[in-house]
Design a protein around this motif. Structure first.
Motif, PDB file in Angstrom:
ATOM      1  N   VAL A 161       1.849  16.657 -26.139  1.00  0.00           N
ATOM      2  CA  VAL A 161       1.305  15.599 -26.992  1.00  0.00           C
ATOM      3  C   VAL A 161       0.528  16.253 -28.127  1.00  0.00           C
ATOM      4  CG1 VAL A 161      -0.114  13.536 -27.150  1.00  0.00           C
ATOM      5  CG2 VAL A 161       1.107  14.032 -25.025  1.00  0.00           C
ATOM      6  N   PHE A 162       0.975  16.033 -29.361  1.00  0.00           N
ATOM      7  CA  PHE A 162       0.269  16.458 -30.555  1.00  0.00           C
ATOM      8  C   PHE A 162      -0.528  15.260 -31.083  1.00  0.00           C
ATOM      9  CE2 PHE A 162       3.503  19.953 -31.982  1.00  0.00           C
ATOM     10  CZ  PHE A 162       3.333  20.594 -30.764  1.00  0.00           C
ATOM     11  N   PRO A 163      -1.512  15.492 -31.952  1.00  0.00           N
ATOM     12  CA  PRO A 163      -2.290  14.349 -32.469  1.00  0.00           C
ATOM     13  C   PRO A 163      -1.437  13.244 -33.080  1.00  0.00           C
ATOM     14  CG  PRO A 163      -3.393  16.408 -33.012  1.00  0.00           C
ATOM     15  CD  PRO A 163      -2.070  16.785 -32.410  1.00  0.00           C
ATOM     16  N   ASP A 164      -0.314  13.617 -33.720  1.00  0.00           N
ATOM     17  CA  ASP A 164       0.508  12.602 -34.384  1.00  0.00           C
ATOM     18  C   ASP A 164       1.692  12.133 -33.547  1.00  0.00           C
ATOM     19  OD1 ASP A 164       1.901  14.968 -34.519  1.00  0.00           O
ATOM     20  OD2 ASP A 164       2.455  14.790 -36.635  1.00  0.00           O
ATOM     21  N   THR A 165       1.746  12.533 -32.248  1.00  0.00           N
ATOM     22  CA  THR A 165       2.869  12.095 -31.407  1.00  0.00           C
ATOM     23  C   THR A 165       2.412  11.247 -30.216  1.00  0.00           C
ATOM     24  OG1 THR A 165       2.901  14.068 -29.968  1.00  0.00           O
ATOM     25  CG2 THR A 165       4.152  14.181 -32.047  1.00  0.00           C
ATOM     26  N   ILE A 166       1.159  10.833 -30.200  1.00  0.00           N
ATOM     27  CA  ILE A 166       0.672   9.976 -29.113  1.00  0.00           C
ATOM     28  C   ILE A 166       1.492   8.698 -29.028  1.00  0.00           C
ATOM     29  CG2 ILE A 166      -1.329   8.675 -28.277  1.00  0.00           C
ATOM     30  CD1 ILE A 166      -3.086  10.823 -29.641  1.00  0.00           C
ATOM     31  N   LYS A 167       1.983   8.226 -30.155  1.00  0.00           N
ATOM     32  CA  LYS A 167       2.762   6.994 -30.215  1.00  0.00           C
ATOM     33  C   LYS A 167       4.043   7.073 -29.388  1.00  0.00           C
ATOM     34  CE  LYS A 167       4.801   8.677 -34.508  1.00  0.00           C
ATOM     35  NZ  LYS A 167       4.845   8.519 -35.986  1.00  0.00           N
ATOM     36  N   HIS A 168       4.503   8.278 -29.067  1.00  0.00           N
ATOM     37  CA  HIS A 168       5.757   8.435 -28.322  1.00  0.00           C
ATOM     38  C   HIS A 168       5.567   8.375 -26.806  1.00  0.00           C
ATOM     39  CE1 HIS A 168       7.776   9.264 -32.023  1.00  0.00           C
ATOM     40  NE2 HIS A 168       7.166  10.425 -32.228  1.00  0.00           N
ATOM     41  N   VAL A 169       4.332   8.298 -26.337  1.00  0.00           N
ATOM     42  CA  VAL A 169       4.070   8.323 -24.889  1.00  0.00           C
ATOM     43  C   VAL A 169       4.859   7.251 -24.126  1.00  0.00           C
ATOM     44  CG1 VAL A 169       2.293   7.840 -23.150  1.00  0.00           C
ATOM     45  CG2 VAL A 169       1.868   9.524 -24.940  1.00  0.00           C
ATOM     46  N   PRO A 170       4.839   5.972 -24.545  1.00  0.00           N
ATOM     47  CA  PRO A 170       5.553   4.954 -23.749  1.00  0.00           C
ATOM     48  C   PRO A 170       7.044   5.240 -23.611  1.00  0.00           C
ATOM     49  CG  PRO A 170       4.041   3.914 -25.292  1.00  0.00           C
ATOM     50  CD  PRO A 170       4.086   5.359 -25.660  1.00  0.00           C
ATOM     51  N   ASP A 171       7.706   5.631 -24.703  1.00  0.00           N
ATOM     52  CA  ASP A 171       9.144   5.895 -24.643  1.00  0.00           C
ATOM     53  C   ASP A 171       9.449   7.111 -23.776  1.00  0.00           C
ATOM     54  OD1 ASP A 171       9.663   3.742 -26.266  1.00  0.00           O
ATOM     55  OD2 ASP A 171       9.849   4.928 -28.102  1.00  0.00           O
ATOM     56  N   LEU A 172       8.652   8.157 -23.907  1.00  0.00           N
ATOM     57  CA  LEU A 172       8.871   9.353 -23.099  1.00  0.00           C
ATOM     58  C   LEU A 172       8.684   9.066 -21.616  1.00  0.00           C
ATOM     59  CD1 LEU A 172       7.120  11.930 -25.423  1.00  0.00           C
ATOM     60  CD2 LEU A 172       9.405  12.255 -24.452  1.00  0.00           C
ATOM     61  N   TRP A 173       7.657   8.298 -21.284  1.00  0.00           N
ATOM     62  CA  TRP A 173       7.420   7.960 -19.878  1.00  0.00           C
ATOM     63  C   TRP A 173       8.573   7.121 -19.330  1.00  0.00           C
ATOM     64  CZ3 TRP A 173       4.900   9.871 -16.084  1.00  0.00           C
ATOM     65  CH2 TRP A 173       4.633   9.131 -14.936  1.00  0.00           C
ATOM     66  N   GLU A 174       9.023   6.185 -20.110  1.00  0.00           N
ATOM     67  CA  GLU A 174      10.148   5.335 -19.701  1.00  0.00           C
ATOM     68  C   GLU A 174      11.402   6.158 -19.486  1.00  0.00           C
ATOM     69  OE1 GLU A 174      12.061   1.807 -18.637  1.00  0.00           O
ATOM     70  OE2 GLU A 174       9.923   2.150 -19.023  1.00  0.00           O
ATOM     71  N   ASP A 175      11.536   7.247 -20.249  1.00  0.00           N
ATOM     72  CA  ASP A 175      12.747   8.065 -20.186  1.00  0.00           C
ATOM     73  C   ASP A 175      12.660   9.179 -19.142  1.00  0.00           C
ATOM     74  OD1 ASP A 175      15.239   7.707 -21.533  1.00  0.00           O
ATOM     75  OD2 ASP A 175      15.025   9.723 -22.371  1.00  0.00           O
ATOM     76  N   GLY A 176      11.539   9.266 -18.419  1.00  0.00           N
ATOM     77  CA  GLY A 176      11.527  10.164 -17.269  1.00  0.00           C
ATOM     78  C   GLY A 176      10.676  11.403 -17.359  1.00  0.00           C
ATOM     79  N   VAL A 177       9.755  11.499 -18.328  1.00  0.00           N
ATOM     80  CA  VAL A 177       8.845  12.639 -18.362  1.00  0.00           C
ATOM     81  C   VAL A 177       7.995  12.646 -17.096  1.00  0.00           C
ATOM     82  CG1 VAL A 177       6.633  13.304 -19.428  1.00  0.00           C
ATOM     83  CG2 VAL A 177       8.684  13.140 -20.815  1.00  0.00           C
ATOM     84  N   ALA A 178       7.754  13.843 -16.549  1.00  0.00           N
ATOM     85  CA  ALA A 178       6.985  13.956 -15.313  1.00  0.00           C
ATOM     86  C   ALA A 178       5.477  13.928 -15.571  1.00  0.00           C
ATOM     87  CB  ALA A 178       7.354  15.248 -14.587  1.00  0.00           C
ATOM     88  N   ILE A 179       5.029  14.608 -16.615  1.00  0.00           N
ATOM     89  CA  ILE A 179       3.610  14.727 -16.972  1.00  0.00           C
ATOM     90  C   ILE A 179       3.535  14.914 -18.485  1.00  0.00           C
ATOM     91  CG2 ILE A 179       1.403  15.868 -16.443  1.00  0.00           C
ATOM     92  CD1 ILE A 179       2.776  17.393 -14.215  1.00  0.00           C
ATOM     93  N   PHE A 180       2.413  14.515 -19.072  1.00  0.00           N
ATOM     94  CA  PHE A 180       2.144  14.790 -20.478  1.00  0.00           C
ATOM     95  C   PHE A 180       1.094  15.890 -20.581  1.00  0.00           C
ATOM     96  CE2 PHE A 180       3.893  10.552 -20.524  1.00  0.00           C
ATOM     97  CZ  PHE A 180       4.696  10.554 -21.652  1.00  0.00           C
ATOM     98  N   LYS A 181       1.390  16.918 -21.387  1.00  0.00           N
ATOM     99  CA  LYS A 181       0.484  18.065 -21.540  1.00  0.00           C
ATOM    100  C   LYS A 181      -0.250  17.966 -22.869  1.00  0.00           C
ATOM    101  CE  LYS A 181      -1.237  22.223 -20.748  1.00  0.00           C
ATOM    102  NZ  LYS A 181      -0.347  23.395 -20.605  1.00  0.00           N
TER     103      LYS A 181
END
Length: 363
Positions: free
Chosen positions: A121-141
Motif C-alpha cells: 500500500v502506497f499513499p496514493d493506492t489506498i483506494k485499491h484496498v477493497p478491490d484487492l481484498w475482493e480479488d484474494g489478497v492475503a494481507i496488505f503491507k
C-alpha cells in the motif's frame, strides 16, 4: 494413507493417534488405525507437526531474481518444513487487482508449496484496498518509513488505510520505523562521514521503531483495524502493543529468529551479512525476547526471508548494500534447537509458526 503411532503435537498438547490422508490433505485424526488404508506408515517414536505457515517472505519473483526466484524460494521452504507462505517483493510491488491477477497467473507453476500473495500500500493506492481484498489478497503491507524504495505512510495515510481495512474486513502488516527519526539519523551519520558497520543500529534506532509502533497501535485501536506489527525487534514493542490490545485493539505481534539469535555486536562486526531492519538490538534483548515468546506474548513467528548473494552484499558500502537475510529454510530447525534447549515448548512452536498465522490468514 494412514500415519500410525505418531505423537501428534498441536498448541493444546501432545497425544498419540493416526493421521488419515486423503487427496493430499489431512482428512482426520483417529485414536486407532482404521485397518483399511491403501498405505500405512508406522511413525512409532516420531513426532508429527503440522506444516509451518510463514506469512512474511520475499522471493524476488517476478523481477530481478538473481537473488532468488519463486521456485528456489518455495523449494527452500519445503526443505525447511514450511508448507505455506505469503509472499511479496518490493522490486515489483502488487498495487492493483490487475497486478495481483498478473502475478497469480505468472506464479501458477512456479511454487512447490501453497502460497498467498501480499499487496503493498502506497499513499496514493489506498483506494485499491477493497478491490484487492475482493480479488484474494492475503494481507496488505504498509511501511511507516521509506524503505527498499517503498514510500512510507505518515499517520494521516495510516488512518485512511486502517479505516479502509476495517471496512473491507481485511488485515494489515505494518513495518514500524518512524520516517522522521530514521531520516534525521541518516543525515547526521552521513554528515559525520560514517561508513562503519555501527551505522546500522544507529540509523534504524530503537526510538524509531517504538515511536512508529506507538502510532500504529493507537490508530489500530481507534479504527478497529486488524493489524499485525511486523518483525518486532525488542521487548518494548510488545509492551506498547499489549497496552493498546488491553484497551480493545485488534493487534498481533510478529517477530523473527534474527531478533532472538543476533545482537548489535554481531551487526557491528559483520555488517552487510547482518544488515536487516529493524536491526538486531543490544544484548540482552534476545534473551528477553525468548522469554516473551515462551510466555505467549509474541503471537507469531515469520522469517522476513530476503536473501542476497555474498557478492551483492559486499558490492558497495554499508549504506548501499541490500537489507535482508534468508530464513525460510532454517527457521524451523532453529526453533527445534530452542525446544531442545528448553527455551520454548513444541506446543508454543506449533502455535506461533503454524496455528496462529494460519488462523489469522483464515485458513
Amino acid at each position: 494413507c494412514e500415519i500410525t503411532n505418531a505423537t501428534i503435537v498441536d498448541p493444546r498438547g501432545r497425544y498419540r493417534g493416526t493421521i488419515v490422508i486423503s487427496g493430499q490433505k489431512v482428512a482426520g485424526i483417529l485414536e486407532e488405525p482404521s485397518g483399511n488404508a491403501a498405505r500405512t506408515i508406522d511413525a512409532e517414536g516420531l513426532v508429527a507437526l503440522p506444516g509451518m505457515v510463514d506469512q512474511h517472505v520475499h522471493f524476488m519473483d517476478p523481477g530481478d531474481n538473481a537473488r532468488e526466484d519463486f521456485i528456489r524460494g518455495s523449494s527452500a521452504a519445503a526443505v525447511g518444513g514450511v508448507t505455506t507462505v505469503v509472499e511479496h517483493t518490493h522490486s515489483n510491488p502488487v498495487l492493483t487487482a490487475e497486478e495481483l491477477r498478473e502475478k497469480r497467473e505468472y506464479l501458477k507453476d512456479r511454487s512447490v508449496i501453497d502460497f498467498g500473495l501480499m499487496a503493498h500500500v502506497f499513499p496514493d493506492t489506498i483506494k485499491h484496498v477493497p478491490d484487492l481484498w475482493e480479488d484474494g489478497v492475503a494481507i496488505f503491507k504498509a511501511f511507516t518509513c521509506t524503505t527498499h524504495g517503498v514510500p512510507g505512510l505518515l499517520p494521516d495515510d495510516l488512518l485512511h488505510l486502517f479505516r479502509s481495512l476495517f471496512e473491507a474486513g481485511a488485515r494489515g502488516l505494518v513495518h514500524c520505523e518512524d520516517e522522521f527519526i530514521t531520516e534525521d539519523n541518516e543525515e547526521r551519520l552521513h554528515a559525520a562521514l560514517r561508513k562503519d558497520y555501527g551505522v546500522i543500529p544507529e540509523w534504524r534506532s530503537t526510538e524509531a521503531e517504538l515511536v512508529a509502533v506507538n502510532t500504529v497501535a493507537l490508530l489500530a485501536r481507534l479504527t478497529g483495524a486488524n493489524i499485525t506489527v511486523a518483525h518486532a525487534s525488542q521487548p518494548e514493542v510488545i509492551d506498547l502493543v499489549r497496552r493498546e490490545r488491553e484497551l480493545g485493539a485488534a493487534l498481533s505481534i510478529e517477530s523473527c529468529p534474527q531478533y532472538f539469535y543476533i545482537d548489535s555486536d554481531e551487526v557491528r562486526e559483520h555488517g552487510p551479512t547482518r544488515k536487516f531492519t529493524p536491526p538486531a538490538r543490544d544484548a540482552p534483548a534476545g534473551e528477553l525476547m525468548w522469554k516473551r515468546l515462551a510466555r505467549g506474548q509474541i503471537d507469531l513467528i515469520s522469517t522476513d526471508h530476503a536473501p542476497s548473494t555474498l557478492d551483492q552484499k559486499f558490492a558497495s558500502d554499508i549504506w548501499g548494500c541490500p537489507f535482508g537475510l534468508p530464513g525460510v529454510e532454517t527457521t524451523l530447525t532453529l526453533l527445534l534447537d530452542a525446544v531442545a534447549e528448553g527455551k520454548l515448548t513444541l506446543q508454543r512452536l506449533v502455535q506461533t509458526y503454524s496455528e496462529t498465522p494460519a488462523r489469522l490468514l483464515g485458513m
